[in-house]
Scaffold this motif. Sequence first.
Motif, short mmCIF file in Angstrom:
data_model
loop_
_atom_site.label_atom_id
_atom_site.label_comp_id
_atom_site.label_asym_id
_atom_site.label_seq_id
_atom_site.Cartn_x
_atom_site.Cartn_y
_atom_site.Cartn_z
N GLY A 13 0.74 -1.32 -0.12
CA GLY A 13 -0.16 0.04 0.14
C GLY A 13 0.83 1.10 0.14
O GLY A 13 2.37 1.34 -0.30
N SER A 14 0.30 2.38 0.43
CA SER A 14 0.92 3.34 0.09
C SER A 14 2.34 3.59 1.06
O SER A 14 3.25 4.05 0.67
CB SER A 14 0.02 4.62 0.75
N GLY A 15 2.19 3.12 2.36
CA GLY A 15 3.16 3.24 3.36
C GLY A 15 4.35 1.89 2.73
O GLY A 15 5.73 2.42 2.94
N GLY A 16 3.95 0.91 2.51
CA GLY A 16 4.99 0.07 2.09
C GLY A 16 5.53 0.34 0.64
O GLY A 16 6.73 0.03 0.69
N LEU A 17 5.00 0.84 -0.11
CA LEU A 17 5.59 1.44 -1.23
C LEU A 17 6.70 2.57 -0.93
O LEU A 17 7.74 2.40 -1.61
CB LEU A 17 4.53 1.93 -2.43
N THR A 18 6.30 3.30 -0.22
CA THR A 18 7.17 4.49 0.29
C THR A 18 8.32 3.87 0.87
O THR A 18 9.46 4.44 0.61
CB THR A 18 6.35 5.47 1.39
N VAL A 19 8.30 2.91 1.83
CA VAL A 19 9.62 2.50 2.59
C VAL A 19 10.29 1.59 1.35
O VAL A 19 11.56 1.93 1.41
CB VAL A 19 8.84 1.57 3.57
N ILE A 136 6.42 -4.06 8.59
CA ILE A 136 4.84 -4.57 8.51
C ILE A 136 4.15 -3.44 8.20
O ILE A 136 3.88 -2.42 8.74
CB ILE A 136 4.16 -5.08 9.78
N ALA A 137 3.45 -3.47 6.80
CA ALA A 137 2.67 -2.24 6.21
C ALA A 137 1.40 -3.18 5.46
O ALA A 137 1.01 -2.55 4.42
CB ALA A 137 3.36 -1.60 5.51
N THR A 138 0.77 -4.03 6.31
CA THR A 138 -0.19 -4.74 5.47
C THR A 138 -1.61 -4.15 5.66
O THR A 138 -2.85 -4.63 4.97
CB THR A 138 -0.51 -5.93 6.05
N GLY A 139 -1.84 -2.84 6.33
CA GLY A 139 -3.02 -2.28 6.22
C GLY A 139 -4.24 -2.72 6.96
O GLY A 139 -3.89 -3.51 7.91
N ALA A 298 6.39 -1.43 12.33
CA ALA A 298 5.30 -1.23 11.58
C ALA A 298 4.68 0.18 11.31
O ALA A 298 5.01 0.88 12.20
CB ALA A 298 4.19 -2.13 12.40
N ILE A 299 4.11 0.30 10.29
CA ILE A 299 3.54 1.76 9.89
C ILE A 299 2.39 1.35 9.40
O ILE A 299 1.70 0.42 8.80
CB ILE A 299 4.41 2.42 8.78
N GLY A 300 1.40 2.46 9.16
CA GLY A 300 0.02 2.62 8.38
C GLY A 300 -1.04 2.00 9.44
O GLY A 300 -1.14 1.85 10.53
N ALA A 312 0.52 7.27 6.83
CA ALA A 312 1.55 6.16 6.50
C ALA A 312 2.37 6.39 5.82
O ALA A 312 3.82 5.98 5.87
CB ALA A 312 0.64 5.02 5.90
N VAL A 313 2.46 7.30 4.74
CA VAL A 313 3.84 7.88 3.75
C VAL A 313 4.56 8.35 4.73
O VAL A 313 5.77 8.38 4.62
CB VAL A 313 2.96 8.54 2.71
N SER A 314 4.05 9.45 5.41
CA SER A 314 5.16 10.17 6.29
C SER A 314 5.90 9.39 7.23
O SER A 314 6.90 9.59 7.58
CB SER A 314 4.29 11.28 6.90
N ALA A 315 5.07 8.57 8.05
CA ALA A 315 5.88 7.56 8.90
C ALA A 315 6.78 6.59 8.28
O ALA A 315 7.76 6.37 8.66
CB ALA A 315 4.70 6.54 9.56
#
Length: 447
Positions: A13-19, A136-139, A298-300, A312-315
Motif C-alpha cells: 500500500g502507500s506506506g509499504g511502497l514508500t518504504v 509490516i505495512a499490511t493495512g 510497523a506503519i500505517g 502512512a507515507v510520512s511515517a
Amino acid sequence: MTRDFDLIVLGAGSGGLTVAQRAARYGARVALVEPGPPGGTCANLGCVPKKALWFAAQLAHAQALAVEYGFDLTPGRFDWNHFRLLRDRYIEGIRARYTERLREAGVTWVGAAGRLLARDTVQAGGTHYRAPQIVIATGARPRRLRLPGFELGMVSDDVFSMRALPRSIGIVGGGYVATEFACLLRALGCEVELLIRKQLLDGFDAELVQALSAQMRAQGIRITPQSNVSGARGEAGALLLDDVRGAAHGPYEAVLWAVGRVPNSDALGLEEIGVARDGKGFVQVDAHQNTTVPGISAIGDVTDGPALTPVAVSAGYALVERLFGGQPEASFDYQAIPTVVFADPPLGKIGLTEEQARASYGDAVAVYSKRFVPLQFAVAERREPTVMKLVCTGDDERVLGLHALGPGVDEMLQGFAVAMRRGLTRRELRSAVAIHPTSSEELLLMH
C-alpha cells in the motif's frame, strides 16, 4: 530456498511502497511482499476511486447550480458504466506506474502473502526471505459483523465493483466511509438512509458535524440515529434491516455495512515470534515505529494511528531515514494532522477539536467561529452555510485546531496545516493579506 535482503516490506500500500522505494534509493536490497496489486486500499479500493466518485457527485450538483445561474440545460442521467470504465482505466495506470517505479528502484516484487517465521525471516510463495529489517505495512480491511444476513449487504470494497447504481440503499455506520458514501450516492440519484448507532463523525467538531447533518438532510438523506442494527433479511432488491428495538428499516435495493475497519495482522505469524498486538489486533509500536521485536517495525493502518494515507507515507519516510538515511532519531510527528471527509459539502479539520483542547488546556482555550453563505451559492440565492472555527490557546493565541465545512475546504486547508506545524498564531493569521473574494479569507478574519 532462502534469499537474503537488507529489508523486507510486507504490504504494497502507500506506506509499504514508500518504504521500499526510498530504502532502495539508499542502496538497500529490498523485497516487497504483496499478494495483491500495488497501491493497497488507497489506490484500488479507497481514496482514489472514492475521490473519482466524489468528483462525479460534484458535477451532478454543478449541473443543478448551473441551471439556477441561467444556463439552458437539463441535468442528465449519470452513466455509471461509462464512469466505471474511466475510473478503472485510471487505476490500472496507477498500478502500472507503481510497478515501473519499483523496477527502476531495483525492488524485488514477491507476489504472494507473507508470514513471519522468525525475527529476520519471511515465508512467501514457498520461498524464505531473510533480512535484518522487516517492516509490516499490511493495512486494514472492512469490518464484517457476525449478524444474521450480513452477507446480504456490501462492504466498502464491494461498492467499486457494482455494475449499476442501486435505486435505494441503507448504510449502516457513522464514520468517514458511511458519511461519504451517503452523500456521494445521494448526489448521483440514490435514495439513502443512514443508520447511526451512536453519533455521526465522532472526533470531528460537534458544531460543524451538526451543520453537515442539516445539509445532508436537506439533500434528502434520511439520518436515523440510535439505530443498533441486529441483522438483515429479505432478497436482493428488497432488503430490510432490523434493529434491537424491533423496528424494521427499508426496504432497500442494497445495503452497505460501513462499521469500521480491522487491521490485517491476523495471518502474519506475529504471536509466534513475539510481536505484540492490542485487543483490537493493531500492531503495537513506539514513537519510532518499532514493534516489541527488535528489527521489526510497523506503519500505517495495521497500527493504531490515524488511518490516513499521508500518515502512512510520512511515517514510512521517517522510518527509512532512521534505518538507512543516517538519522537514528528520525520519527513522525503526529501533531496537527489535516484530514477531510469528502462529504457534500466536505468537512475538514487540522489538530484538536474544541472539546479536546479544553480537556488539555482548560480555560486557556479561546474559540472563534463564523458562518456565512459562500459567494457561489449566494449569487443563486442559496442559503447553505459554510462554517469555520479556530481553537486557540495562550496569550499568543497559538492555533490548536482549525475546522471548516463548505465548498473548497478540501483544497484550502493544506497550507494552514503547514503553518500550524510551525506554531501558527491568530495574530499571524490576522496580519496576513487575504485573497478576496474567497471563502479561505474568512479563516484570517474571524473574531
